[in-house]
Design a protein around this motif. Structure first.
Motif, short mmCIF file in Angstrom:
data_model
loop_
_atom_site.label_atom_id
_atom_site.label_comp_id
_atom_site.label_asym_id
_atom_site.label_seq_id
_atom_site.Cartn_x
_atom_site.Cartn_y
_atom_site.Cartn_z
N ASP A 124 0.84 -1.20 0.00
CA ASP A 124 0.00 0.00 0.00
C ASP A 124 0.87 1.24 0.00
O ASP A 124 2.04 1.22 0.39
N GLY A 125 0.27 2.34 -0.40
CA GLY A 125 1.00 3.60 -0.44
C GLY A 125 0.26 4.60 -1.30
O GLY A 125 -0.95 4.48 -1.51
N SER A 126 0.96 5.58 -1.79
CA SER A 126 0.34 6.55 -2.68
C SER A 126 -0.08 5.87 -3.98
O SER A 126 0.36 4.77 -4.31
N THR A 127 -0.94 6.55 -4.73
CA THR A 127 -1.41 5.98 -6.00
C THR A 127 -0.24 5.67 -6.93
O THR A 127 -0.19 4.61 -7.55
N LEU A 128 0.72 6.58 -7.02
CA LEU A 128 1.87 6.37 -7.89
C LEU A 128 2.71 5.20 -7.41
O LEU A 128 3.15 4.37 -8.21
N ALA A 129 2.93 5.10 -6.09
CA ALA A 129 3.74 4.00 -5.56
C ALA A 129 3.07 2.65 -5.83
O ALA A 129 3.75 1.68 -6.21
N VAL A 130 1.76 2.57 -5.65
CA VAL A 130 1.04 1.33 -5.92
C VAL A 130 1.17 0.97 -7.40
O VAL A 130 1.42 -0.19 -7.76
N GLN A 131 1.01 1.95 -8.27
CA GLN A 131 1.15 1.69 -9.71
C GLN A 131 2.55 1.20 -10.05
O GLN A 131 2.72 0.27 -10.85
N GLN A 132 3.54 1.80 -9.45
CA GLN A 132 4.93 1.42 -9.75
C GLN A 132 5.21 -0.01 -9.32
O GLN A 132 5.81 -0.80 -10.08
N TYR A 133 4.80 -0.37 -8.10
CA TYR A 133 5.02 -1.73 -7.63
C TYR A 133 4.24 -2.74 -8.48
O TYR A 133 4.77 -3.79 -8.86
N TYR A 134 2.99 -2.41 -8.77
CA TYR A 134 2.16 -3.33 -9.54
C TYR A 134 2.74 -3.53 -10.94
O TYR A 134 2.81 -4.65 -11.45
N PHE A 135 3.17 -2.43 -11.55
CA PHE A 135 3.78 -2.53 -12.88
C PHE A 135 5.05 -3.36 -12.84
O PHE A 135 5.29 -4.19 -13.73
N ALA A 136 5.85 -3.20 -11.80
CA ALA A 136 7.09 -3.97 -11.68
C ALA A 136 6.80 -5.45 -11.53
O ALA A 136 7.42 -6.29 -12.21
N PHE A 137 5.83 -5.80 -10.68
CA PHE A 137 5.47 -7.22 -10.52
C PHE A 137 4.90 -7.78 -11.82
O PHE A 137 5.20 -8.91 -12.22
N GLY A 138 4.08 -6.98 -12.48
CA GLY A 138 3.51 -7.42 -13.75
C GLY A 138 4.57 -7.64 -14.81
O GLY A 138 4.51 -8.59 -15.59
N ALA A 139 5.57 -6.77 -14.84
CA ALA A 139 6.65 -6.92 -15.81
C ALA A 139 7.43 -8.20 -15.58
O ALA A 139 7.85 -8.88 -16.53
N VAL A 140 7.63 -8.56 -14.30
CA VAL A 140 8.32 -9.82 -13.98
C VAL A 140 7.50 -11.01 -14.48
O VAL A 140 8.05 -11.95 -15.09
N VAL A 141 6.20 -10.99 -14.24
CA VAL A 141 5.33 -12.09 -14.71
C VAL A 141 5.39 -12.20 -16.23
O VAL A 141 5.49 -13.30 -16.79
N ILE A 142 5.37 -11.06 -16.91
CA ILE A 142 5.41 -11.07 -18.37
C ILE A 142 6.76 -11.57 -18.88
O ILE A 142 6.81 -12.38 -19.83
N ALA A 143 7.84 -11.14 -18.27
CA ALA A 143 9.17 -11.61 -18.68
C ALA A 143 9.29 -13.12 -18.49
O ALA A 143 9.82 -13.83 -19.37
N LEU A 144 8.79 -13.63 -17.38
CA LEU A 144 8.83 -15.08 -17.14
C LEU A 144 7.93 -15.82 -18.13
O LEU A 144 8.27 -16.93 -18.59
#
Length: 467
Positions: A124-144
């Motif tokens: 949890d965190g600010s809207t931008l921080a949540v987006q950044q973490y979510y995007f990073a996790f999503g990028a890892v899933v996509i790369a795998l």
């Protein structure tokens, strides 16, 4: 004109057999040497290199979205900067995958669950921080996911593993891979298709069933498998595949229902939607020809019917002329090109099939160039709503949408020729027997003054018995 030896070199050592591949390989050390012992390191070497390079391509895609990573994915800035991504929007909803406003409203079951799982591990965190973490996790899933699909392709093409580079090194990975979780469905469908090609029908059914629950497009790949299996009389294998796939689909729907969700919402949403970007029906609206949502639905359904009819027609040809990969590619492109929408991320779905049909890199890069240009123009055209003078005019977008449709048709047409070259490489004896049979049939037709085809649909059966 290239001869058989050059064709074989193109398939086994692309950096030496194709000018474009050789020139491009300068970035990572240049073409393979003339006296190199090709294949000595085994398939593990090519798998390692290609999966690593695929991750680099996804990383380049993330790098291209630096502005959004730093400033957020709000419109229209994310569109002007061409860094928009579905991965980083709509993340504030609490509850399960099918809570109001969650991914279950517009995503199939497994993709909705994937969105929800990643949201649960996002701090949890600010809207931008949540987006950044979510995007990073999503990028890892996509790369795998991309790496898994590359490994599956290389394993299926053991004598020509470098063909998997058509997925691992395609420029469209940079633009399209991080737009959505389509790569997740692509990985499931690719592994399922490879398992079928390697005669593991039960596992193939499980993976393809899961792929259908991630995205709908694998249904047409299953249809192509059904047609080929019926032609080749693999009824027992087909039964296992369909049973396993159906069980997975029913289980996913059941779990969604028990979780309090409605897994059919996404399909009702699709039915009610108007034509979207990239679709020929959207092009008609730009030409002031209105296309209602219900009309677009029927046109999309007609595209599925057309794909099935084309598949039935093609599969009646001799087996050597109709292998599964180009058939699946043709049927898939027909469904996509006639759908309600034709989004940029759909390019990911044909990359594994370009590998399995051994498309030449020259044609691949021409198609990819059109796709990348269309990606940029689409983002700028959508952004035009906020500033008409700054954006892309409708006429220019329309022209590129039509060019894109032509490019998809061209790459599909070319895949039939290159797939036959690949099949000849893997089965030279079968190719020789087919050539002998074709020559004999042509001679007979010439002697009798008649055409080649008997017109009774038995051509494939004759060839099947001999191959």
């Amino acid at each position: 004109m290239t001869g058989p030896a050059n064709d074989d070199l193109r398939l086994t050592v692309p950096s030496r057999g194709e000018g474009v591949a050789g020139w491009s390989s300068q970035v990572i050390g240049g073409p393979v040497g003339r006296y190199a012992a090709v294949g000595r390191r085994g398939i593990s070497y090519s798998v390692t290199v290609l999966s690593a390079l695929a991750s680099v391509m996804v990383a380049l895609g993330a790098l291209s979205k630096t502005y959004c990573i730093s400033n957020g994915w709000g419109a229209p800035d994310s569109l002007w900067r061409t860094c928009y991504s579905d991965l980083a929007v709509g993340l504030t909803t609490e509850g399960g995958p099918w809570a109001k406003g969650s991914a279950g409203d517009n995503q199939p079951v497994l993709t909705a669950v994937l969105h929800w799982v990643i949201r649960q591990i996002t701090p949890d965190g600010s809207t931008l921080a949540v987006q950044q973490y979510y995007f990073a996790f999503g990028a890892v899933v996509i790369a795998l996911s991309v790496a898994a699909a590359v490994i599956a392709l290389a394993g299926a093409l053991r004598d020509t593993p470098w063909l998997a580079a058509h997925l691992a090194l395609s420029p469209v990975l940079i633009t399209a891979s991080l737009v959505s979780f389509d790569a997740f469905g692509v990985a499931l469908a690719t592994i399922g298709l490879v398992l079928w090609l390697r005669d593991n029908s039960l596992a193939a059914g499980v993976l393809l069933g899961a792929a259908v629950m991630a995205r709908t497009y694998p249904l047409i790949i299953v249809a192509a498998i059904v047609l080929v299996a019926l032609r080749d009389r693999r009824t027992a294998d087909l039964t296992r595949l369909l049973a396993a796939g159906t069980a997975v689909v029913v289980a996913c729907f059941g779990v969604a229902h028990l979780a309090g969700g409605d897994p059919f919402t996404v399909y009702r949403t699709w039915n009610a939607a108007a034509p979207g970007y990239g679709s020929p029906w959207f092009v008609l609206t730009l030409l002031k020809v209105p296309v209602a949502a219900s009309t677009a639905t029927w046109l999309a359904v007609a595209g599925w019917v057309l794909a099935l009819l084309v598949g039935v027609y093609l599969v009646r040809r001799p087996r050597h002329l109709t292998p599964l990969p180009p058939l699946a590619l043709t049927m898939l492109v027909i469904v996509m090109a006639t759908g309600k929408t034709f989004p940029v991320q759909q390019a990911l779905w044909i990359l594994p099939l370009l590998a399995l049909t051994a498309v030449r890199w020259r044609e691949h890069l021409l198609w990819a160039g059109v796709e990348v240009a269309y990606f940029v123009l689409t983002m700028l055209y959508i952004a035009s709503r906020s500033d008409v003078d700054k954006g892309v005019p409708a006429a220019l977008y329309l022209v590129f949408a039509l060019i894109r449709l032509i490019a998809w048709g061209a790459i599909t047409w070319i895949s039939w020729e290159t797939a036959e070259e690949l099949q000849d490489f893997h089965d030279p004896d079968g190719a020789a027997r087919h050539e002998e049979w074709t020559t004999r049939q042509s001679s007979t037709a010439a002697d009798e003054g008649t055409g080649f085809s008997t017109g009774d649909g038995r051509d494939s059966l004759i060839v099947s018995d001999r191959l």
